[in-house]
Design an enzyme around this catalytic site. Structure first.
Site, PDB file in Angstrom:
ATOM      1  N   LYS A   1      -6.132   3.974  -6.414  1.00  0.00           N
ATOM      2  CA  LYS A   1      -5.538   2.912  -5.527  1.00  0.00           C
ATOM      3  C   LYS A   1      -4.687   1.982  -6.428  1.00  0.00           C
ATOM      4  O   LYS A   1      -4.465   0.546  -6.307  1.00  0.00           O
ATOM      5  CB  LYS A   1      -6.608   1.951  -4.949  1.00  0.00           C
ATOM      6  CG  LYS A   1      -7.317   2.735  -4.091  1.00  0.00           C
ATOM      7  CD  LYS A   1      -6.904   3.794  -3.197  1.00  0.00           C
ATOM      8  CE  LYS A   1      -6.059   3.236  -2.042  1.00  0.00           C
ATOM      9  NZ  LYS A   1      -5.199   4.641  -1.328  1.00  0.00           N
TER      10      LYS A   1
ATOM     11  N   HIS B   1      -6.801  11.459 -11.060  1.00  0.00           N
ATOM     12  CA  HIS B   1      -7.514  10.187 -11.270  1.00  0.00           C
ATOM     13  C   HIS B   1      -8.522  10.353 -12.445  1.00  0.00           C
ATOM     14  O   HIS B   1      -9.091   9.522 -12.863  1.00  0.00           O
ATOM     15  CB  HIS B   1      -8.027   9.920 -10.164  1.00  0.00           C
ATOM     16  CG  HIS B   1      -7.305   9.578  -8.955  1.00  0.00           C
ATOM     17  ND1 HIS B   1      -6.419   8.529  -9.042  1.00  0.00           N
ATOM     18  CD2 HIS B   1      -7.185  10.052  -7.545  1.00  0.00           C
ATOM     19  CE1 HIS B   1      -5.781   8.379  -7.804  1.00  0.00           C
ATOM     20  NE2 HIS B   1      -6.252   9.234  -6.922  1.00  0.00           N
TER      21      HIS B   1
ATOM     22  N   SER C   1      -8.014  -2.823  -2.511  1.00  0.00           N
ATOM     23  CA  SER C   1      -7.576  -1.584  -2.171  1.00  0.00           C
ATOM     24  C   SER C   1      -8.453  -0.577  -1.917  1.00  0.00           C
ATOM     25  O   SER C   1      -8.330   0.101  -0.916  1.00  0.00           O
ATOM     26  CB  SER C   1      -6.345  -1.416  -3.113  1.00  0.00           C
ATOM     27  OG  SER C   1      -5.598  -0.222  -2.292  1.00  0.00           O
TER      28      SER C   1
ATOM     29  N   TYR D   1       1.374  -1.891 -12.162  1.00  0.00           N
ATOM     30  CA  TYR D   1       1.840  -2.027 -10.550  1.00  0.00           C
ATOM     31  C   TYR D   1       2.690  -3.319 -10.431  1.00  0.00           C
ATOM     32  O   TYR D   1       3.437  -3.482  -9.750  1.00  0.00           O
ATOM     33  CB  TYR D   1       0.516  -1.958  -9.980  1.00  0.00           C
ATOM     34  CG  TYR D   1       0.475  -2.147  -8.318  1.00  0.00           C
ATOM     35  CD1 TYR D   1       0.839  -1.192  -7.525  1.00  0.00           C
ATOM     36  CD2 TYR D   1       0.484  -3.393  -7.726  1.00  0.00           C
ATOM     37  CE1 TYR D   1       0.904  -1.265  -6.335  1.00  0.00           C
ATOM     38  CE2 TYR D   1       0.641  -3.485  -6.449  1.00  0.00           C
ATOM     39  CZ  TYR D   1       0.822  -2.576  -5.473  1.00  0.00           C
ATOM     40  OH  TYR D   1       0.784  -2.661  -4.371  1.00  0.00           O
TER      41      TYR D   1
ATOM     42  N   LYS E   1      -1.109  -3.137   2.255  1.00  0.00           N
ATOM     43  CA  LYS E   1      -0.193  -4.376   2.129  1.00  0.00           C
ATOM     44  C   LYS E   1       0.793  -4.296   1.269  1.00  0.00           C
ATOM     45  O   LYS E   1       1.854  -4.778   1.028  1.00  0.00           O
ATOM     46  CB  LYS E   1      -1.296  -5.570   1.919  1.00  0.00           C
ATOM     47  CG  LYS E   1      -2.310  -5.983   3.107  1.00  0.00           C
ATOM     48  CD  LYS E   1      -2.786  -7.330   2.767  1.00  0.00           C
ATOM     49  CE  LYS E   1      -3.359  -7.954   3.963  1.00  0.00           C
ATOM     50  NZ  LYS E   1      -4.313  -9.141   3.480  1.00  0.00           N
TER      51      LYS E   1
HETATM   52  S1  PPS Z   1      -4.639   6.655  -4.072  1.00  0.00           S
HETATM   53  O1  PPS Z   1      -5.349   7.087  -2.701  1.00  0.00           O
HETATM   54  O2  PPS Z   1      -5.335   6.589  -5.442  1.00  0.00           O
HETATM   55  O3  PPS Z   1      -3.815   7.951  -4.168  1.00  0.00           O
HETATM   56  O4  PPS Z   1      -3.659   5.412  -3.588  1.00  0.00           O
HETATM   57  P1  PPS Z   1      -2.682   4.874  -4.792  1.00  0.00           P
HETATM   58  O5  PPS Z   1      -1.338   5.435  -4.061  1.00  0.00           O
HETATM   59  O6  PPS Z   1      -2.718   5.187  -5.969  1.00  0.00           O
HETATM   60  O7  PPS Z   1      -2.421   3.400  -4.137  1.00  0.00           O
HETATM   61  C1  PPS Z   1      -2.436   2.766  -2.842  1.00  0.00           C
HETATM   62  C2  PPS Z   1      -1.876   1.630  -3.048  1.00  0.00           C
HETATM   63  O8  PPS Z   1      -0.567   1.485  -3.498  1.00  0.00           O
HETATM   64  C3  PPS Z   1       0.048   0.716  -2.536  1.00  0.00           C
HETATM   65  N1  PPS Z   1       1.438   1.055  -2.467  1.00  0.00           N
HETATM   66  C4  PPS Z   1       2.502   0.395  -2.617  1.00  0.00           C
HETATM   67  N2  PPS Z   1       2.793  -0.937  -2.933  1.00  0.00           N
HETATM   68  C5  PPS Z   1       3.927  -1.720  -3.012  1.00  0.00           C
HETATM   69  N3  PPS Z   1       4.917  -0.781  -2.836  1.00  0.00           N
HETATM   70  C6  PPS Z   1       4.840   0.645  -2.665  1.00  0.00           C
HETATM   71  N4  PPS Z   1       6.138   1.081  -2.136  1.00  0.00           N
HETATM   72  C7  PPS Z   1       3.831   1.221  -2.591  1.00  0.00           C
HETATM   73  N5  PPS Z   1       3.263   2.520  -2.127  1.00  0.00           N
HETATM   74  C8  PPS Z   1       1.995   2.470  -2.120  1.00  0.00           C
HETATM   75  C9  PPS Z   1      -0.755   0.675  -1.051  1.00  0.00           C
HETATM   76  O9  PPS Z   1      -0.179   0.141  -0.220  1.00  0.00           O
HETATM   77  C10 PPS Z   1      -2.087   0.619  -1.665  1.00  0.00           C
HETATM   78  O10 PPS Z   1      -2.289  -0.655  -1.997  1.00  0.00           O
HETATM   79  P2  PPS Z   1      -3.069  -1.712  -0.863  1.00  0.00           P
HETATM   80  O11 PPS Z   1      -3.048  -2.950  -1.924  1.00  0.00           O
HETATM   81  O12 PPS Z   1      -4.108  -1.203  -0.323  1.00  0.00           O
HETATM   82  O13 PPS Z   1      -1.982  -2.104   0.058  1.00  0.00           O
END
Ligand code: PPS
Length: 291
Positions: A43, A105, A135, A191, A254
């Site tokens: 996440k 991961h 998240s 991030y 989000k």
């Molecule tokens: S996983 O399941 O571990 O593969 O998830 P991961 O992709 O590492 O993380 C998911 C969170 O990243 C946010 N996310 C983004 N944030 C901003 N911009 C972009 N383009 C973007 N793409 C993915 C995603 O919304 C998850 O965070 P939260 O806070 O839950 O929204």
């Protein structure tokens, strides 16, 4: 309904069977010198960076890839092994692309040795622990392949204790940060920096990867990878994965810095901050909880 997996101790790190059942093949995985390993604690934004790298390498040469292959097939999840589904190592072995983009991961001590032997490029993504925790909590609520999250207050406690899938957030980000000091082919992305200025971070990635796309191409990629665009894109929003219940919470939830303020009580934030100071004592690693 299938029951949720249980965490168990695996060489000192909490894991579930889906990520340990193929362990021998993971550990003996044969990396290639041009492989790029994309790593993060769950996440922290790995899907975002995977999509950026996929566009940088293959966006121009194979545009049909963008509309037909979900991101989790373009960038295999190395240690993932679900019965009767092709495993991450098999998917990676069969990847036709060069370079191969591979997601994991794993904490630094579990990375297959072949990646180090070939001096592969590695991109690590870290996200501030408070938002990362929030998240992760919503992800565990919606993803039936994750352990049951329980109530927020117990999840909070468990996160501080490091009893999460892939273990302690603190050990993960610290372990990889320490590695960066001796392994020059490691690019550490935050991030919060990506949220603040995606274009600047795309530039830095290009320079690390030795890529020089045109200014127009970089602008187009920066636009395509914005949260709202990735959320609408079926190939990047995970809507094709049946074990995820988007009615509980969408994968692209989000995408913000500071959502922790909507979840942490004042008391929890104080407890967290005290504990954080003890565990994060390298002043060179600073993660922002607001921007
Ligand atoms: S996983 O399941 O571990 O593969 O998830 P991961 O992709 O590492 O993380 C998911 C969170 O990243 C946010 N996310 C983004 N944030 C901003 N911009 C972009 N383009 C973007 N793409 C993915 C995603 O919304 C998850 O965070 P939260 O806070 O839950 O929204």
């Amino acid at each position: 309904m299938t029951s949720r997996p249980q965490l168990f101790d695996f060489h000192g790190v909490s894991m579930i069977q889906c990520v340990t059942r193929n362990w021998e093949n993971v550990q003996s995985f044969q990396a290639r010198p041009d492989d790029i390993l994309i790593v993060a604690y769950p996440k922290a934004g790995i899907t975002w960076v995977s999509f950026i790298l996929d566009l940088l390498y293959f966006g121009q040469s194979s545009p049909e890839r963008q509309t037909s292959i979900p991101i989790y097939e373009r960038v295999p999840f190395l240690e993932m092994a679900i019965p009767s589904v092709v495993s991450g190592t098999e998917l990676a072995d069969k990847l036709p692309t060069s370079p191969r983009l591979i997601k994991t991961h794993l904490p630094v001590q579990f990375v297959p040795k072949s990646f180090w032997e070939h001096n592969c490029r590695i991109v690590y993504i870290a996200r501030n622990a408070k938002d990362n925790m929030v998240s992760f909590y919503h992800f565990d609520r919606m993803n039936l392949m994750e352990p049951e999250p329980g109530e927020w207050s117990s999840f909070f406690q468990r996160f501080l204790e490091g009893k999460m899938l892939y273990g302690s957030w603190y050990d993960h980000v610290n372990g990889w940060w320490k590695k960066k000091k001796t392994y020059s082919k490691l690019h550490y992305v935050l991030y919060e920096d990506m949220i603040e200025d995606t274009g600047r971070e795309v530039e830095k990635l290009c320079s690390f990867l030795g890529l020089s796309p045109s200014a127009e191409e970089k602008r187009a990629i920066t636009c395509r990878v914005q949260f709202d665009n990735m959320k609408k894109n079926k190939m990047t929003n995970y809507s094709t994965v049946p074990v995820m219940d988007f009615e509980v919470s969408p994968f692209m939830r989000k995408g913000k810095v500071g959502d922790w303020k909507n979840h942490f009580t004042v008391a929890q934030s104080e407890v967290f901050d005290e504990d954080y100071k003890k565990k994060m004592n390298d002043p060179t690693l600073q993660l922002r909880t607001e921007i």
